[in-house]
Design a protein around this motif. Sequence first.
Motif, PDB file in Angstrom:
ATOM      1  N   LEU A 259       0.616  -1.098  -0.102  1.00  7.12           N
ATOM      2  CA  LEU A 259       0.018  -0.074   0.023  1.00  7.12           C
ATOM      3  C   LEU A 259       0.873   1.334  -0.110  1.00  7.12           C
ATOM      4  O   LEU A 259       0.546   2.289  -0.847  1.00  7.12           O
ATOM      5  N   VAL A 260       2.027   1.188   0.608  1.00  5.35           N
ATOM      6  CA  VAL A 260       2.802   2.463   0.827  1.00  5.35           C
ATOM      7  C   VAL A 260       3.468   2.633  -0.395  1.00  5.35           C
ATOM      8  O   VAL A 260       3.568   3.728  -0.959  1.00  5.35           O
ATOM      9  N   ALA A 261       3.808   1.490  -1.417  1.00  4.90           N
ATOM     10  CA  ALA A 261       4.350   1.665  -2.515  1.00  4.90           C
ATOM     11  C   ALA A 261       3.256   2.324  -3.650  1.00  4.90           C
ATOM     12  O   ALA A 261       3.736   3.148  -4.222  1.00  4.90           O
ATOM     13  N   ARG A 262       2.210   1.905  -3.344  1.00  6.72           N
ATOM     14  CA  ARG A 262       1.236   2.393  -4.148  1.00  6.72           C
ATOM     15  C   ARG A 262       0.686   3.996  -4.033  1.00  6.72           C
ATOM     16  O   ARG A 262       0.194   4.771  -4.915  1.00  6.72           O
ATOM     17  N   LEU A 263       1.065   4.369  -2.681  1.00  2.00           N
ATOM     18  CA  LEU A 263       0.687   5.749  -2.419  1.00  2.00           C
ATOM     19  C   LEU A 263       1.796   6.841  -2.063  1.00  2.00           C
ATOM     20  O   LEU A 263       1.417   8.072  -2.168  1.00  2.00           O
ATOM     21  N   SER A 264       2.753   6.421  -1.841  1.00  5.00           N
ATOM     22  CA  SER A 264       3.958   7.293  -1.604  1.00  5.00           C
ATOM     23  C   SER A 264       4.688   7.733  -2.822  1.00  5.00           C
ATOM     24  O   SER A 264       4.885   6.837  -3.741  1.00  5.00           O
ATOM     25  N   GLY A 265       5.402   8.783  -2.660  1.00  5.20           N
ATOM     26  CA  GLY A 265       6.168   8.928  -3.726  1.00  5.20           C
ATOM     27  C   GLY A 265       5.751   9.407  -5.255  1.00  5.20           C
ATOM     28  O   GLY A 265       6.118   9.418  -6.059  1.00  5.20           O
ATOM     29  N   ARG A 266       4.301   9.569  -5.053  1.00  2.00           N
ATOM     30  CA  ARG A 266       3.896  10.130  -6.494  1.00  2.00           C
ATOM     31  C   ARG A 266       3.954  11.360  -6.638  1.00  2.00           C
ATOM     32  O   ARG A 266       4.043  12.238  -5.681  1.00  2.00           O
ATOM     33  N   SER A 267       3.841  11.932  -7.985  1.00  5.27           N
ATOM     34  CA  SER A 267       3.720  13.265  -8.180  1.00  5.27           C
ATOM     35  C   SER A 267       2.619  14.138  -8.032  1.00  5.27           C
ATOM     36  O   SER A 267       2.739  15.291  -7.984  1.00  5.27           O
ATOM     37  N   ASP A 268       1.674  13.540  -8.161  1.00  2.51           N
ATOM     38  CA  ASP A 268       0.081  14.299  -8.243  1.00  2.51           C
ATOM     39  C   ASP A 268       0.127  14.609  -6.614  1.00  2.51           C
ATOM     40  O   ASP A 268       0.567  14.440  -5.829  1.00  2.51           O
ATOM     41  N   LYS A 269      -1.370  15.072  -6.598  1.00  2.94           N
ATOM     42  CA  LYS A 269      -1.882  15.419  -5.164  1.00  2.94           C
ATOM     43  C   LYS A 269      -2.243  14.284  -4.462  1.00  2.94           C
ATOM     44  O   LYS A 269      -2.755  14.666  -3.310  1.00  2.94           O
ATOM     45  N   ARG A 270      -2.260  13.063  -4.694  1.00  2.00           N
ATOM     46  CA  ARG A 270      -2.434  11.907  -3.913  1.00  2.00           C
ATOM     47  C   ARG A 270      -1.379  11.136  -3.509  1.00  2.00           C
ATOM     48  O   ARG A 270      -1.490   9.922  -3.167  1.00  2.00           O
ATOM     49  N   SER A 271      -0.374  11.922  -3.345  1.00  3.71           N
ATOM     50  CA  SER A 271       0.823  11.337  -2.621  1.00  3.71           C
ATOM     51  C   SER A 271       0.655  11.138  -0.908  1.00  3.71           C
ATOM     52  O   SER A 271       0.275  12.310  -0.410  1.00  3.71           O
ATOM     53  N   VAL A 272       0.861  10.047  -0.346  1.00  2.00           N
ATOM     54  CA  VAL A 272       0.788   9.994   1.180  1.00  2.00           C
ATOM     55  C   VAL A 272       2.133   9.011   1.730  1.00  2.00           C
ATOM     56  O   VAL A 272       2.648   8.457   1.086  1.00  2.00           O
ATOM     57  N   SER A 273       2.539   9.815   2.600  1.00  4.04           N
ATOM     58  CA  SER A 273       3.998   9.261   3.346  1.00  4.04           C
ATOM     59  C   SER A 273       3.768   7.903   4.070  1.00  4.04           C
ATOM     60  O   SER A 273       2.658   7.584   4.411  1.00  4.04           O
ATOM     61  N   ARG A 274       4.748   7.304   4.136  1.00  4.05           N
ATOM     62  CA  ARG A 274       4.760   6.186   4.729  1.00  4.05           C
ATOM     63  C   ARG A 274       4.223   6.020   6.347  1.00  4.05           C
ATOM     64  O   ARG A 274       3.291   5.156   6.542  1.00  4.05           O
ATOM     65  N   ALA A 275       4.345   7.038   6.996  1.00  4.99           N
ATOM     66  CA  ALA A 275       4.253   7.112   8.416  1.00  4.99           C
ATOM     67  C   ALA A 275       2.610   7.308   8.429  1.00  4.99           C
ATOM     68  O   ALA A 275       2.009   6.721   9.275  1.00  4.99           O
TER      69      ALA A 275
END
Lengths: 165, 165
Positions: free
Chosen positions: B51-67
């Motif tokens: 899940l972290v892989a799918r959500l973090s490090g994105r370039s758009d506004k839908r990026s969420v950090s691991r923590a």
Amino acid sequence: MSDIAALDKSVSPVDKFREYLVTKGQRLTREREIIVDEVFSDHEHFDTDQLVARLSGRSDKRSVSRATVYRALSAMNDAGLLRKVARPNGREVWEHDYGYPQHDHMVCSQCGELFEFHNEEISSLIEKIASAQGFLKTSHRLEVYGTCAPCRRPKKRRNHKLDMI
Amino acid sequence: MSDIAALDKSVSPVDKFREYLVTKGQRLTREREIIVDEVFSDHEHFDTDQLVARLSGRSDKRSVSRATVYRALSAMNDAGLLRKVARPNGREVWEHDYGYPQHDHMVCSQCGELFEFHNEEISSLIEKIASAQGFLKTSHRLEVYGTCAPCRRPKKRRNHKLDMI
DNA sequence: ATGAGTGCAAAAAGTTTGCACCGCT
DNA sequence: AGCGGTGCAAACTTTTTGCACTCAT
């Protein structure tokens, strides 16, 4: 078959372990024997760190390192001597799987206590469901969560293991 | 009671989460909404890292950090939206607990595949055993280990997830 | 002898946390 | 303003591993 062996008290845990090791071309070392002794000295559940604490850093000849304990537990698991069970609060806990009748656990969310129970119906029911889907069952793990009897009558406070973390 | 709520499809996961958060004096932030969306976009099991892989490090506004993902999963667990289940090889895996019927798992030791099944008899049997001991059951977790049908006919090699570690 | 096993310390893997900054109410 | 939330990086916890040395067979 394996049930018979598991109930044959004439073969001690150490011997059972040795048998397993032989088939794997491995050896029953002094360290492994110390670990088996310690683990089967009582029937309590324990986690890896507790065991490491009891075995490492000793001054006598029965001290075993952390790495060896980890390696031995893994081997004992493969050998069918131990298995991992319920974690009252996320931690994995070990228990005897050899020379000990099949059973499952109820875990109290309040006090963290583990309660063992055995029920033949459940086992056979599970067996039936599995084979109906062509699944060859070797084992199962069942944990029931909820509140134990003592914690349900709030007369006074009791030992809250979960608070002690 | 809670069963009824759990089966009420009119309340979306996000709304359910918001309800929970309100009772805790917490907020449904943009990040939390993104995470709930992602998690409930399909019914697959997933582990935290996936899940972290799918959500973090994105370039758009839908990026969420691991923590934040870790913190959100924990909250969603407490809120009753998710629960942890069987680990084909020692890893913990998440699955939907909200809006999804109660079920258990069979885990193939060969290929690591998870198979869901539901059986009313087992549930009621467990319920009966628990109450017989004064234990107030809230939930259970049952995993059946063994070999799945495809892996039992060794015609040719199949996907061995376990090897891929 | 010789290959498996051990201890130690370093490394990995997985998860939590302190802190400065951000934003909802 | 005030409090909860986020991101980042550092810290932690738990388990694994590389390596030189030891020991069981």
